[in-house]
Design a protein around this motif. Structure first.
Motif, short mmCIF file in Angstrom:
data_model
loop_
_atom_site.label_atom_id
_atom_site.label_comp_id
_atom_site.label_asym_id
_atom_site.label_seq_id
_atom_site.Cartn_x
_atom_site.Cartn_y
_atom_site.Cartn_z
N PRO A 157 0.80 -1.23 0.00
CA PRO A 157 0.00 0.00 0.00
C PRO A 157 0.83 1.28 0.00
O PRO A 157 0.31 2.35 -0.27
CB PRO A 157 -0.82 -0.13 1.29
CG PRO A 157 -0.03 -1.03 2.17
CD PRO A 157 0.67 -1.99 1.25
N ARG A 186 -6.96 -3.40 -4.88
CA ARG A 186 -6.03 -2.48 -4.23
C ARG A 186 -6.70 -1.14 -3.96
O ARG A 186 -7.21 -0.51 -4.87
CB ARG A 186 -4.80 -2.27 -5.11
CG ARG A 186 -3.69 -1.47 -4.42
CD ARG A 186 -2.50 -1.29 -5.37
NE ARG A 186 -1.32 -0.86 -4.66
CZ ARG A 186 -0.99 0.42 -4.46
NH1 ARG A 186 -1.75 1.37 -4.96
NH2 ARG A 186 0.10 0.73 -3.79
N PRO A 187 -6.71 -0.68 -2.71
CA PRO A 187 -7.29 0.64 -2.43
C PRO A 187 -6.57 1.73 -3.21
O PRO A 187 -5.34 1.75 -3.29
CB PRO A 187 -7.06 0.80 -0.91
CG PRO A 187 -6.86 -0.59 -0.40
CD PRO A 187 -6.19 -1.35 -1.50
N GLY A 188 -7.33 2.60 -3.81
CA GLY A 188 -6.74 3.73 -4.51
C GLY A 188 -6.52 3.52 -5.99
O GLY A 188 -6.10 4.45 -6.69
N ASN A 304 -16.64 -6.44 4.29
CA ASN A 304 -16.32 -5.17 3.65
C ASN A 304 -16.42 -5.28 2.13
O ASN A 304 -16.64 -6.37 1.58
CB ASN A 304 -14.94 -4.65 4.08
CG ASN A 304 -13.81 -5.59 3.68
OD1 ASN A 304 -13.89 -6.31 2.69
ND2 ASN A 304 -12.74 -5.59 4.45
N ALA A 306 -14.10 -4.94 -0.22
CA ALA A 306 -13.03 -5.71 -0.87
C ALA A 306 -13.35 -7.20 -0.88
O ALA A 306 -13.15 -7.90 -1.88
CB ALA A 306 -11.71 -5.43 -0.18
#
Length: 367
Positions: A157, A186-188, A304, A306
């Motif tokens: 990350p 992947r966050p973002g 969540n 994800a």
């Protein structure tokens, strides 16, 4: 006797220019490291410049064990002898180079780029695991690294991705389902990048092209139907799932692992236990072409987004389109927990589930 004062250590540095036994060289190296570490809170630029040349010469006269120890020590310093640092960071032996590549804050972006360009996978993986990776270094690793390096970067990350790095990933890894999935989770990851990646991905691997004499394949083959678990599968899965839930370990990480590994009995049982819905309802929403029911079941299970996306992406042979993903995410983010739980337990989804075999249900739920 080993010199203890800075003055004594510096005096030995002059003697180190001449040939000396490896054992003594190793002792001097240890003394230099102590000297550098003793003034950790004071300006060290002058000191590191004084010792850098001699230290670099000493590295050629000691064995791998001493070099590894030196690398481990220098990796903790914010200011370190630069020439020595670069020499060790690009060393052929990963045991010597990797501690610096992984942890040293004294290595510049240019230093890391040079190693990423000239060294092998072990060195690149160490850089990929750093706490902070500049976009310029990420670009080099994506362009020069192996598949394992790209995956390590995506999973980190703290790695910064430039537009060029994203473009390179799309061009080189669009046919790789694991990279596509990891980047999607992947966050973002920008939506535009995800859209391009999914549109460029070929989906499930096609069968070998038949010979001209063979019959032509169907133009639009249907996805492989998901095989639901048997009563025995559920009976075997339920004790472990219930035990995990009892100790608080039936969480997003565990459910996500079930989805990625294709452990359908564990996945369905986990959703049933977490949401409170009968197993037949969970089966019904899993095989339904519309993702709304499955999103509700995941929301009712307190998972969540994800994890929900992972379940949606792994439930059949068909790839989730960008439009479906956007709709599913919007639904997930707007649904109330109470509404989702009521709907999958007693509402429209429960009413629409086809309870074909009461005995199957009893076995599945462990009754």
């Amino acid at each position: 006797m080993m010199a203890n004062s800075p003055a004594g250590i510096l005096a030995e540095l002059e003697e180190a220019v001449a040939a000396c036994p490896p054992e003594r060289c190793a002792r001097i190296l240890s003394g230099i490291v102590r000297l550098l570490a003793s003034g950790r809170d004071k300006p060290q630029e002058l000191l590191v410049n004084v010792v850098d040349g001699v230290l670099l010469r000493l590295t050629g006269r000691v064995g791998p064990a001493a070099l590894t120890e030196l690398s481990e020590a220098l990796a903790t310093l914010d200011i370190a002898p630069h020439d020595t640092l670069r020499h060790l960071a690009s060393h052929d032996d990963p045991a010597i180079a990797c501690p610096l590549l992984l942890r040293s804050r004294a290595l510049s972006t240019a230093d890391l780029n040079a190693v990423a360009t000239s060294c092998g996978e072990a060195h690149q993986l160490a850089i990929s695991a750093r706490d902070g990776i500049e976009a310029a270094v990420t670009e080099t690793l994506v362009a020069r690294g192996t598949r394992a390096v790209r995956l390590a970067l995506i999973k980190n990350p703290e790695a910064r991705f430039s537009e060029a790095a994203y473009t390179q990933l799309i061009e080189t890894s669009a046919a790789d389902d694991e990279i596509t999935k990891t980047l999607a989770l992947r966050p973002g990851t920008p939506d535009l990048v995800l859209r391009k990646l999914l549109s460029a991905s070929p989906g499930p691997k096609a069968a070998a092209r038949p010979k001209p004499s063979a019959s032509p394949p169907a133009q639009n083959p249907a996805p492989v139907a998901l095989k639901l678990p048997t009563s025995t599968d559920y009976a075997n899965a339920r004790p472990e799932i219930v035990a995990l839930n009892r100790v608080g370990k039936l969480n997003d990480s565990t459910v996500n692992r079930f989805a990625i590994r294709g452990e359908t009995a564990n996945l369905l049982t986990a959703l049933s236990v977490l949401s409170g819905a009968p197993i037949e309802i969970v089966e019904h929403v899993l095989v339904d072409e519309d993702c709304e029911g499955l999103v509700m079941a995941c929301r009712a299970s307190r998972l969540n987004w994800a994890t929900t996306l992972s379940i949606l992406s792994n439930r059949s042979g068909s790839r989730l389109s960008f439009g479906q993903r956007e709709r599913a995410q919007h639904l997930f983010e707007t649904l109330l927990l109470s509404t989702s739980q009521w709907t999958v337990r007693w509402g429209e989804i429960a009413a629409g589930a086809n309870i074909r075999d009461p005995g199957h249900r009893a076995a599945a739920m462990g009754k």
